[in-house]
Design an enzyme around this catalytic site. Sequence first.
Site, PDB file in Angstrom:
ATOM      1  N   SER A  60      -5.729  36.691 -42.627  1.00  0.00           N
ATOM      2  CA  SER A  60      -5.708  35.670 -43.681  1.00  0.00           C
ATOM      3  C   SER A  60      -4.614  35.882 -44.726  1.00  0.00           C
ATOM      4  CB  SER A  60      -7.072  35.593 -44.375  1.00  0.00           C
ATOM      5  OG  SER A  60      -7.320  36.772 -45.106  1.00  0.00           O
ATOM      6  N   HIS A  99      -7.583  38.785 -50.930  1.00  0.00           N
ATOM      7  CA  HIS A  99      -6.940  37.484 -51.109  1.00  0.00           C
ATOM      8  C   HIS A  99      -6.189  37.440 -52.436  1.00  0.00           C
ATOM      9  CE1 HIS A  99      -9.430  34.935 -48.046  1.00  0.00           C
ATOM     10  NE2 HIS A  99      -8.612  35.784 -47.473  1.00  0.00           N
ATOM     11  N   ASP A 126     -10.984  29.796 -51.382  1.00  0.00           N
ATOM     12  CA  ASP A 126     -12.177  30.512 -50.931  1.00  0.00           C
ATOM     13  C   ASP A 126     -13.499  29.899 -51.364  1.00  0.00           C
ATOM     14  OD1 ASP A 126     -10.471  32.261 -49.686  1.00  0.00           O
ATOM     15  OD2 ASP A 126     -10.588  33.792 -51.249  1.00  0.00           O
TER      16      ASP A 126
END
Length: 183
Positions: A60, A99, A126
């Site tokens: 990701s 992230h 998210d």
Amino acid sequence: MQMWVWRSEIMESIRSVQWRSAASQIITLGSILSMALIIWKMLILFAACESPVVVVLTGSMEPGFRRGDVLFLDMKESPIQSGEIIVFKIEGKDIPVVHRVITAHRRHNASEINLLTKGDNNDVDDSCGIYADGQKWLEQHHVMGRVTGYLPFVGWATIVMTEKPLIKYLLIGGLSLLAITSS
């Protein structure tokens, strides 16, 4: 009769040496484990976060971080800003997430911050699936640390042993066999 006593003394001497060797190996192993624990605790102390080292498990964050990269974390006192890469943990989920912060929103009192994150390689933020049901923001208590550095590909051993437990058991068994036979 003297030959028997002499052989008995030799056998006793050999057994004594084997026990000394085994005790020496146990003490060495204990020292190595103790040093590893001390180093880990020092990393926790200096980084000011509960887990100063994590492994990237998904793609990701590509192309910046790839699966298998080892990340080093720090938890500075300064407020988290948009653009920083953080590691956070969501209640009810065991695996931490790496992230980027895309929005840092200060609440009415300046000490509390709401964060919105997104993986660099993801299409949506998210709040659309990573966070808990109904959760729109991260709060400070969700954050485990900020990424301060990384080592590429070093974490693949962890990934392989997690995804393929047979390899982990073979490795542990082989090391155990090596320890037993080397005495």
